[in-house]
Scaffold this motif. Structure first.
Motif, PDB file in Angstrom:
ATOM      1  N   UNK A  16       0.816  -1.228   0.000  1.00 41.08           N
ATOM      2  CA  UNK A  16       0.000   0.000   0.000  1.00 41.08           C
ATOM      3  C   UNK A  16       0.845   1.271   0.000  1.00 41.08           C
ATOM      4  N   UNK A  17       2.156   1.134   0.254  1.00 41.89           N
ATOM      5  CA  UNK A  17       3.027   2.318   0.151  1.00 41.89           C
ATOM      6  C   UNK A  17       3.286   2.670  -1.307  1.00 41.89           C
ATOM      7  N   UNK A  18       3.191   1.650  -2.176  1.00 41.07           N
ATOM      8  CA  UNK A  18       3.460   1.883  -3.601  1.00 41.07           C
ATOM      9  C   UNK A  18       2.161   2.192  -4.355  1.00 41.07           C
ATOM     10  N   UNK A  19       1.052   1.629  -3.872  1.00 38.45           N
ATOM     11  CA  UNK A  19      -0.247   1.853  -4.523  1.00 38.45           C
ATOM     12  C   UNK A  19      -0.492   3.349  -4.708  1.00 38.45           C
ATOM     13  N   UNK A  20      -0.885   3.730  -5.930  1.00 39.25           N
ATOM     14  CA  UNK A  20      -1.119   5.150  -6.195  1.00 39.25           C
ATOM     15  C   UNK A  20      -2.608   5.482  -6.247  1.00 39.25           C
ATOM     16  N   UNK A  21      -3.434   4.540  -5.745  1.00 39.35           N
ATOM     17  CA  UNK A  21      -4.884   4.779  -5.595  1.00 39.35           C
ATOM     18  C   UNK A  21      -5.581   5.085  -6.918  1.00 39.35           C
ATOM     19  N   UNK A  22      -5.064   4.545  -8.000  1.00 37.28           N
ATOM     20  CA  UNK A  22      -5.644   4.871  -9.312  1.00 37.28           C
ATOM     21  C   UNK A  22      -6.970   4.151  -9.559  1.00 37.28           C
ATOM     22  N   UNK A  23      -7.161   2.983  -8.928  1.00 41.08           N
ATOM     23  CA  UNK A  23      -8.414   2.250  -9.100  1.00 41.08           C
ATOM     24  C   UNK A  23      -8.455   1.375 -10.348  1.00 41.08           C
ATOM     25  N   UNK A  24      -7.344   1.266 -11.079  1.00 43.71           N
ATOM     26  CA  UNK A  24      -7.338   0.439 -12.297  1.00 43.71           C
ATOM     27  C   UNK A  24      -7.681  -1.019 -11.968  1.00 43.71           C
ATOM     28  N   UNK A  25      -7.132  -1.532 -10.874  1.00 47.99           N
ATOM     29  CA  UNK A  25      -7.367  -2.942 -10.505  1.00 47.99           C
ATOM     30  C   UNK A  25      -8.869  -3.195 -10.402  1.00 47.99           C
ATOM     31  N   UNK A  26      -9.562  -2.260  -9.759  1.00 45.17           N
ATOM     32  CA  UNK A  26     -10.999  -2.407  -9.562  1.00 45.17           C
ATOM     33  C   UNK A  26     -11.759  -2.243 -10.885  1.00 45.17           C
ATOM     34  N   UNK A  27     -11.301  -1.300 -11.707  1.00 45.56           N
ATOM     35  CA  UNK A  27     -11.966  -1.056 -12.999  1.00 45.56           C
ATOM     36  C   UNK A  27     -11.877  -2.281 -13.917  1.00 45.56           C
ATOM     37  N   UNK A  28     -10.731  -2.933 -13.901  1.00 43.15           N
ATOM     38  CA  UNK A  28     -10.497  -4.013 -14.864  1.00 43.15           C
ATOM     39  C   UNK A  28     -10.896  -5.394 -14.355  1.00 43.15           C
ATOM     40  N   UNK A  29     -11.110  -5.546 -13.052  1.00 45.43           N
ATOM     41  CA  UNK A  29     -11.427  -6.885 -12.520  1.00 45.43           C
ATOM     42  C   UNK A  29     -12.745  -7.386 -13.121  1.00 45.43           C
ATOM     43  N   UNK A  30     -12.731  -8.545 -13.807  1.00 46.80           N
ATOM     44  CA  UNK A  30     -13.967  -8.999 -14.452  1.00 46.80           C
ATOM     45  C   UNK A  30     -14.956  -9.624 -13.473  1.00 46.80           C
ATOM     46  N   UNK A  31     -14.551  -9.801 -12.215  1.00 48.77           N
ATOM     47  CA  UNK A  31     -15.411 -10.517 -11.255  1.00 48.77           C
ATOM     48  C   UNK A  31     -15.898  -9.633 -10.104  1.00 48.77           C
ATOM     49  N   UNK A  32     -15.745  -8.340 -10.209  1.00 44.70           N
ATOM     50  CA  UNK A  32     -16.121  -7.423  -9.107  1.00 44.70           C
ATOM     51  C   UNK A  32     -15.533  -7.896  -7.778  1.00 44.70           C
ATOM     52  N   UNK A  33     -14.303  -8.354  -7.850  1.00 46.54           N
ATOM     53  CA  UNK A  33     -13.690  -8.956  -6.661  1.00 46.54           C
ATOM     54  C   UNK A  33     -12.828  -7.983  -5.873  1.00 46.54           C
ATOM     55  N   UNK A  34     -12.391  -6.918  -6.526  1.00 47.33           N
ATOM     56  CA  UNK A  34     -11.499  -5.963  -5.851  1.00 47.33           C
ATOM     57  C   UNK A  34     -12.099  -4.564  -6.008  1.00 47.33           C
ATOM     58  N   UNK A  35     -12.207  -3.856  -4.915  1.00 44.93           N
ATOM     59  CA  UNK A  35     -12.847  -2.532  -4.946  1.00 44.93           C
ATOM     60  C   UNK A  35     -12.005  -1.549  -4.149  1.00 44.93           C
ATOM     61  N   UNK A  36     -12.253  -0.268  -4.397  1.00 52.43           N
ATOM     62  CA  UNK A  36     -11.453   0.751  -3.716  1.00 52.43           C
ATOM     63  C   UNK A  36     -12.108   1.159  -2.396  1.00 52.43           C
ATOM     64  N   UNK A  37     -11.284   1.246  -1.372  1.00 52.38           N
ATOM     65  CA  UNK A  37     -11.776   1.548  -0.028  1.00 52.38           C
ATOM     66  C   UNK A  37     -11.844   3.056   0.214  1.00 52.38           C
ATOM     67  N   UNK A  38     -12.568   3.437   1.264  1.00 53.23           N
ATOM     68  CA  UNK A  38     -12.655   4.841   1.667  1.00 53.23           C
ATOM     69  C   UNK A  38     -11.707   5.152   2.825  1.00 53.23           C
ATOM     70  N   UNK A  39     -11.206   4.131   3.477  1.00 58.09           N
ATOM     71  CA  UNK A  39     -10.413   4.363   4.691  1.00 58.09           C
ATOM     72  C   UNK A  39      -9.025   4.919   4.350  1.00 58.09           C
TER      73      UNK A  39
END
Ligand code: SF4
Ligand code: SF4
Length: 208
Positions: A131-154
């Motif tokens: 999470x120190x490298x994650x740039x919070x872009x949300x690409x992982x969530x956008x591209x996941x075909x199974x709605x398995x990964x989502x962006x948090x608010x915390x």
């Protein structure tokens, strides 16, 4: 003469600015009196101080007060799991798409395989995000075909230990109910699409 005029204009500008700042300063206390202290530490007060109707100087008294974040606000990702018949089932199939599209390459996935046949199982044995490298872009969530990964608010994730910022599957996991609570509009849209797709499949089967 023109130098004198410039100095006069400059001085007037400074006085006007100071006067404006002083007016805002006074309005802060007048506004406090008008609301009898109710504009602090209440959700109505926070919403009022975030509106265009507020007068005076104001700030959010963080961490006692926090600004509500919009649904599309994104911080680090989380993995959705569902509890079915007492078993925790992650939606992730370890397809690896999120890891491929992640711009800073901060996702690592270890796929599981059947111990008898050696064939891959659609369930990640391990899943890490730095999470120190994650740039919070949300690409992982956008591209996941199974709605398995989502962006948090915390966003309150500060620690003293660098190593604890590599989140594993357990630390990334959140129940589906959590997703529904932080992103209700997205959740409802996806569930509706899922229901419709299932109904269409059932209708096709019935006509086959
Ligand atoms: S989170 Fe989604 S995209 Fe990433 S591996 Fe799992 S299923 Fe694939
Ligand atoms: S939000 Fe962006 S940077 Fe962070 S893990 Fe997802 S794809 Fe990678």
């Amino acid at each position: 003469m023109s130098e004198q005029k410039n100095a006069y204009m400059y001085g007037l500008g400074v006085l006007k600015t100071l006067g404006l700042a002083f007016r805002h300063f006074l309005e802060t206390y007048l506004d406090d009196l008008r609301h009898l202290g109710k504009r602090y530490r209440t959700s109505e007060g926070i919403s009022y101080r975030s509106s265009k109707d507020v007068s005076g100087i104001f700030t959010i008294q963080y961490p006692e007060e926090k600004l509500p974040v919009p649904e599309e606000f994104r911080f680090i990702p989380f993995l959705i799991y569902e509890e079915k018949e007492g078993k925790v089932e992650y939606r992730c199939t370890s397809c690896g798409i999120c890891a491929k599209v992640c711009p800073p390459q901060c996702i690592w996935i270890v796929r599981s395989s059947d111990p008898n046949t050696g064939r891959p199982i659609p369930d990640p044995e391990e899943f890490y995000i730095d999470i120190d490298i994650c740039m919070n872009c949300g690409f992982c969530s956008e591209y996941c075909p199974f709605d398995a990964i989502k962006m948090d608010h915390n966003y309150e994730l500060a620690t003293y230990d660098r190593k604890s910022n590599v989140y594993d599957k357990a630390k990334l996991g959140r129940p589906l109910t959590y997703y529904a609570s932080v992103r209700p509009i997205n959740y409802e849209r996806e569930e509706t699409a899922r229901r419709e797709a299932e109904e269409q499949r059932a209708a096709r089967k019935a006509h086959a």
